[in-house]
Design a protein around this motif. Structure first.
Motif, mmCIF file in Angstrom:
data_model
loop_
_atom_site.group_PDB
_atom_site.id
_atom_site.type_symbol
_atom_site.label_atom_id
_atom_site.label_comp_id
_atom_site.label_asym_id
_atom_site.label_seq_id
_atom_site.Cartn_x
_atom_site.Cartn_y
_atom_site.Cartn_z
ATOM 1 N N UNK A 14 0.808 -1.196 0.000
ATOM 2 C CA UNK A 14 0.000 0.000 0.000
ATOM 3 C C UNK A 14 0.849 1.255 0.000
ATOM 4 N N UNK A 15 0.299 2.347 0.596
ATOM 5 C CA UNK A 15 0.996 3.626 0.595
ATOM 6 C C UNK A 15 2.337 3.542 1.327
ATOM 7 N N UNK A 16 2.425 2.663 2.324
ATOM 8 C CA UNK A 16 3.663 2.564 3.094
ATOM 9 C C UNK A 16 4.837 2.145 2.222
ATOM 10 N N UNK A 17 4.581 1.431 1.138
ATOM 11 C CA UNK A 17 5.642 0.961 0.256
ATOM 12 C C UNK A 17 6.067 2.004 -0.766
ATOM 13 N N UNK A 18 5.406 3.153 -0.764
ATOM 14 C CA UNK A 18 5.744 4.186 -1.745
ATOM 15 C C UNK A 18 6.800 5.159 -1.231
ATOM 16 N N UNK A 33 -8.204 6.486 3.018
ATOM 17 C CA UNK A 33 -7.496 5.826 1.921
ATOM 18 C C UNK A 33 -6.792 4.575 2.449
ATOM 19 N N UNK A 34 -6.978 3.473 1.758
ATOM 20 C CA UNK A 34 -6.351 2.226 2.184
ATOM 21 C C UNK A 34 -5.280 1.764 1.206
ATOM 22 N N UNK A 35 -5.571 1.814 -0.077
ATOM 23 C CA UNK A 35 -4.627 1.382 -1.097
ATOM 24 C C UNK A 35 -4.499 2.477 -2.147
ATOM 25 N N UNK A 36 -3.308 2.685 -2.705
ATOM 26 C CA UNK A 36 -3.152 3.691 -3.751
ATOM 27 C C UNK A 36 -3.868 3.267 -5.030
ATOM 28 N N UNK A 41 0.096 4.861 -7.584
ATOM 29 C CA UNK A 41 1.183 3.877 -7.502
ATOM 30 C C UNK A 41 2.249 4.134 -8.563
ATOM 31 N N UNK A 42 1.806 4.550 -9.736
ATOM 32 C CA UNK A 42 2.748 4.752 -10.837
ATOM 33 C C UNK A 42 3.479 6.083 -10.738
ATOM 34 N N UNK A 43 2.817 7.125 -10.253
ATOM 35 C CA UNK A 43 3.394 8.467 -10.297
ATOM 36 C C UNK A 43 4.235 8.823 -9.079
ATOM 37 N N UNK A 44 3.863 8.363 -7.908
ATOM 38 C CA UNK A 44 4.527 8.836 -6.688
ATOM 39 C C UNK A 44 6.016 8.482 -6.640
ATOM 40 N N UNK A 45 6.443 7.241 -6.930
ATOM 41 C CA UNK A 45 7.879 6.942 -6.845
ATOM 42 C C UNK A 45 8.758 7.829 -7.734
ATOM 43 N N UNK A 46 8.473 7.971 -9.048
ATOM 44 C CA UNK A 46 9.350 8.837 -9.853
ATOM 45 C C UNK A 46 9.286 10.307 -9.430
ATOM 46 N N UNK A 47 8.140 10.765 -8.946
ATOM 47 C CA UNK A 47 8.058 12.153 -8.490
ATOM 48 C C UNK A 47 8.885 12.365 -7.228
#
Length: 565
Positions: A14-18, A33-36, A41-47
């Motif tokens: 979930x969000x904790x892994x981002x 919110x429970x799951x992205x 999920x796709x945008x947060x890591x590269x940002x």
């Protein structure tokens, strides 16, 4: 400029892994919110890594959090220098500015991040005072941002991040030159994020000019699985403001939702409307940001367990809710943005479920309605409010169905001691009539007044020629039970056997020559169902269904007693 070939994979958890800090995770939990979502999920890591990004995603996919969370994470990781904003979000409308500002405030409140929405139509003095005190994130419409730049009250030299939200909408509204003028006042080494529902050539040109080596994410609109259809009726009632509580009760009395969420803008309105609905015999529960998580869980549990009929909620409190039993969503106020509208009505019609989305609009809200229709590319179906006579007729139908169901259940001997003494003094039918009258009074049936029509500006009376007062069924039908030309069939299985409208339609269409569109209204009680079919096909359908199974069970099929020949 070249484009980054980086893959945008979805993290396993979930969000904790981002890679978000605990304060943000706590804020996400608090708003439900429970799951992205896929775009998050796709945008947060590269940002978070500092990449520029182009995100193409349909309205209502959660893109606000997709850019707001990385902005807050990166701002919290670096000390504040100066009073000027460090991040800016450009949006096409004041409604979206408010929505994004509220989201950033909710997510970043524990981080001490200061945000400000600036847009036309708002007193500029308040904006000037806030800018003088200093802000971290500014959310602005292009015109008002340029106004502050010209006044010297908005300095963008310290800007580290820029978001162009709803970029295609901003271009359609003629903001291309304004955006270019604003970006000229920002540092060249800023991180730039562009989000758009579509990618016309003009957007591609903007990407080449303003973004450096961007990561590209493209998410198609999620479609129902094969064989499933999102059957959501989207109805619009135009109501004078003073009559809205009465209009809501009138519509609910006719629609008879199994479970519903009624959305309001403020927690005060939620509390007031909840009290009104409970006073009219509905089991209504309030759900808003003033409640702790334990209280919210209890309310949602009551709706899921059928201990409540309705939840009256704000958008914030209802985030993340997915209730399988939900049949209706009601916009007591027109949402201030299409995103909010899509989020709300998306709670029904999931995975092939039927659902009804009802919007109560005041005449002055016609622009909001038109914006929703334009962005969602779906015209809301204007309806005329049910009349007093419609309401009485509906109550009589429901009472008839309830009595029939109770008679089928049996176990009535214990009530003979009440009825038999009365039969020596009164006619049996009169006794039954008195019992029905008492039951209706106990259910809150009161004298009703007519509600005046209030058409949207530029339109005729709402719903004229298009009234639909049917029970929730497979979809909006052209007639009600007992309408001329249609025969009601009694089917001896119902809700307790898991029967849904599509099961009955499928059985009839599969065994007879009728098609789904030929079938009229469907009413499902616990132990039986009533289905409308054309008069000429009634005997054919009865014969075709003899021996067939519905949800794995054989069921008696006959004409309803009141229509039997």
């Amino acid at each position: 400029m070249t484009e980054n070939a980086m893959e945008s994979t979805t993290p396993a958890g979930g969000f904790a892994d981002l890679g978000l800090r605990p304060e943000l995770l706590s804020a996400l939990t608090a708003v439900g919110y429970e799951e992205p979502t896929p775009i998050q999920s796709a945008a947060i890591p590269p940002l978070l890594e500092g990449h520029d990004l182009v995100g193409q995603a349909a309205t209502g996919t959660g893109k606000t959090a997709a850019f707001a969370l990385p902005i807050l994470e990166r701002l919290a990781a670096h000390e504040r220098t100066g009073s000027g904003p460090r991040a800016m979000v450009l949006v096409p409308t004041r409604e979206l500015a408010v929505q994004v500002s509220e989201a950033i405030y909710r997510y970043g409140n524990d981080l001490g991040i200061r945000s400000l929405a600036v847009y036309g139509g708002q007193p500029i003095g308040r904006q000037l005072r806030a800018l003088e005190r200093g802000v971290d994130v500014i959310i602005a419409t292009p015109g008002r941002a340029l106004d502050h730049i010209a006044r010297g009250t908005l300095a963008l030299s310290g800007l580290r991040m820029v978001v162009l939200d709803e970029a295609d909408e901003m271009l359609d509204m003629g903001f291309a030159e304004d955006i270019e003028a604003i970006l000229q006042h920002t540092p060249d080494d800023r991180q730039t994020m562009l989000f758009s529902a579509t990618m016309p050539p003009r957007i591609s040109g903007m990407v080449k000019r303003y973004l450096t080596d961007p990561v590209r994410i493209e998410l198609a609109r999620e479609l129902p699985a094969e064989g499933e259809t999102a059957l959501v009726r989207q109805a619009l009632y135009v109501v004078p403001r003073g009559y809205k509580p009465a209009a809501l009760v009138r519509v609910l009395d006719v629609e008879v939702p199994t479970a519903a969420i009624v959305f309001c803008r403020t927690r005060e309105e939620v509390d007031q409307l909840t009290a009104t609905l409970n006073g009219r015999g509905y089991r209504a529960e309030a759900l808003h940001g003033g409640m702790d998580q334990q209280q919210r869980d209890r309310v949602v549990g009551r709706l899921r367990n059928a201990a409540a009929d309705l939840v009256v909620a704000t958008d914030v409190a209802a985030r993340g809710l997915d209730i399988e039993q939900l049949t209706h969503v009601v916009n007591y106020d027109v949402p201030s943005s299409p995103d909010s509208y899509v989020h709300r009505i998306g709670r029904v019609g999931r995975a092939g479920r039927e659902g009804t989305a009802i919007t109560l609009a005041e005449p002055r809200e016609h622009r909001l309605v038109k914006t929703i229709e334009r962005v969602t590319k779906h015209k809301l179906d204007p309806r005329q409010l049910p009349s007093v006579e419609d309401l009485r007729s509906r109550r009589s139908e429901l009472m008839l169905a309830a009595l029939r169901e109770r008679l089928l259940e049996g176990d009535l001997d214990r009530f003979r001691a009440v009825v038999e003494p009365l039969t020596e003094e009164f006619d049996t039918v009169d006794i039954a009539l008195a019992a029905v009258a008492l039951a209706q009074q106990a259910n809150g049936a009161t004298a009703e007044e007519e509600i005046p029509e209030a058409p949207l500006p530029g339109s005729g009376p709402a719903g004229r020629g298009g009234r639909d007062l049917s029970m929730p069924g497979r979809d909006r039908r052209k007639s009600r039970p007992g309408t001329r030309g249609m025969t009601r069939l009694f089917v001896g299985t119902g809700r307790t056997a898991g029967v849904r409208p599509q099961d009955l339609v499928g059985a009839i269409a599969g065994e007879s020559s009728l098609k789904g569109r030929d079938i009229g209204n469907i009413e499902i009680a616990d132990r039986f169902s009533l289905v409308e079919v054309p008069d000429a096909a009634a005997d054919h359908v009865i014969a075709a269904l003899q021996g067939s199974r519905i949800k794995g069970r054989k069921a008696t099929v006959r004409r309803e007693r009141s229509q039997a020949r």
